[in-house]
Design an enzyme around this catalytic site. Structure first.
Site, PDB file in Angstrom:
ATOM      1  N   LYS A   1      29.008  46.921  24.796  1.00 16.96           N
ATOM      2  CA  LYS A   1      29.892  47.276  26.031  1.00 16.96           C
ATOM      3  C   LYS A   1      31.077  46.541  26.157  1.00 16.96           C
ATOM      4  O   LYS A   1      32.065  46.926  26.464  1.00 16.96           O
ATOM      5  CB  LYS A   1      29.187  47.167  27.307  1.00 16.96           C
ATOM      6  CG  LYS A   1      28.040  48.348  27.697  1.00 16.96           C
ATOM      7  CD  LYS A   1      27.483  47.903  29.069  1.00 16.96           C
ATOM      8  CE  LYS A   1      26.758  49.101  29.585  1.00 16.96           C
ATOM      9  NZ  LYS A   1      26.276  49.124  30.872  1.00 16.96           N
TER      10      LYS A   1
ATOM     11  N   ASP B   1      30.073  52.675  35.746  1.00 14.96           N
ATOM     12  CA  ASP B   1      28.817  51.999  36.472  1.00 14.96           C
ATOM     13  C   ASP B   1      29.376  51.766  38.079  1.00 14.96           C
ATOM     14  O   ASP B   1      28.559  52.151  39.104  1.00 14.96           O
ATOM     15  CB  ASP B   1      28.489  50.729  35.946  1.00 14.96           C
ATOM     16  CG  ASP B   1      27.728  50.958  34.824  1.00 14.96           C
ATOM     17  OD1 ASP B   1      26.992  51.895  34.560  1.00 14.96           O
ATOM     18  OD2 ASP B   1      27.611  49.875  33.813  1.00 14.96           O
TER      19      ASP B   1
END
Ligand code: ATR
Length: 274
Positions: free
Chosen positions: A70, A106
């Protein structure tokens, strides 16, 4: 029946290990539900550089990015949205005619999951954990003028996140007297198969507090069980998972995601993996 032909668009998830990732099932169900000629595959790989070269070379339309890539993926992209830059993590790549742009869905996922249960602006929130998910949620809550406290097992990581938010840090084993409106649990403690673990002391779970656990396997963690028993409102990690995926779907296709169909598919898959 779905058709795979020369017009089929390819999407996928890259990470290592991927384990029982629920993303392929969720996204393929969504593509079929809205009638898109597209497939989503799992690519378990440690080679993020090669992945992105492959994405460009093969014209892969979109990727979900998970651990451990990520952060490492950021310098490999042509553009990164501001929110993902602030968080320091990208979980979604959109390929627009060869230009790769990174996003972090997210925060949107957490926000949509919290909305409707708790009136967010200006709440006092305890975030348990200081990893990628904690960062995404914490920056989103800060934008809503929430008063944040970061609790984490390791001091360095917790203090670093707290400093970047300008909020206090408390070691995880010293949180028992904190007063909060909202507790968000972002660590892996309590996840299947260690379902008897709970990182939050029970006396923190007072009536009137909202408790969200980002774990969705099991749907009701030990923390949420205790929270419910003590009269707290509870939110499982399922909503955040679905909504972060729904936002990916929107970024990739420009269409609203079929959230209910996606939720049913993920619930079914969860039943089968347990
Ligand atoms: P993600 O990006 O999914 O949030 P991560 O970056 O690996 O995952 O973050 C994991 C978080 O869970 C960290 O806050 C980690 O605490 P440390 O900084 O001390 O490592 C926390 N965590 C993991 N296992 C834990 C455990 N057994 N007890 C307490 N915290 C734990």
């Amino acid at each position: 029946m779905m058709t795979i032909d020369q017009y089929t668009d390819l999407y996928g998830i890259v990470g290592f290990p991927l384990g029982h990732s629920l993303s392929p099932g969720m996204h393929n169900t969504a593509f079929r539900a809205v009638g898109l000629n597209a497939v989503y595959l799992a690519f378990e790989t440690r080679e993020i550089n090669d992945c992105l070269r492959g994405m460009r070379a093969l014209g892969i339309k979109g990727l979900s990015v998970t651990l451990p890539h990520k952060s490492a993926v950021i310098p490999l992209l042509d553009k990164v949205e501001d929110r993902a830059k602030r968080i320091g993590a990208v979980n979604t790549i959109v390929n627009s005619n060869g230009r790769l742009k990174g996003y972090n869905t997210d925060a949107v996922g957490a926000l949509r999951s919290l909305q409707g249960v708790v009136d967010l602006p200006k709440r006092r929130c305890l975030i348990v954990g200081a990893g990628g998910a904690a960062r995404a949620i914490a920056f989103m809550l800060k934008e809503l003028d929430c008063e944040l406290i970061i609790a984490n097992r390791s001091k360095e990581r917790g203090e670093e996140l707290a400093a970047s938010l300008g909020c206090p840090f408390v070691p995880l084993d010293e949180i028992k007297d904190i007063k909060t409106d909202l507790i968000i649990q972002t660590t892996s403690v309590g996840m299947h198969p260690d379902i008897d673990q709970c990182p939050v002391p029970e006396n923190l779970l007072r009536k009137g507090t909202t408790v969200m656990d980002i774990i969705y396997n099991p749907l009701e963690t030990k923390l949420l069980k205790l929270a419910k028993k003590n009269g707290c409102r509870t939110i499982s990690g399922l909503g955040m998972f679905i909504y972060q995926g729904a936002e990916q779907f929107r970024l990739w296709t420009g269409l609203e995601a079929p959230v209910e169909v996606m939720t049913r598919a993920v619930k079914r898959a969860l039943k089968n993996t347990l």
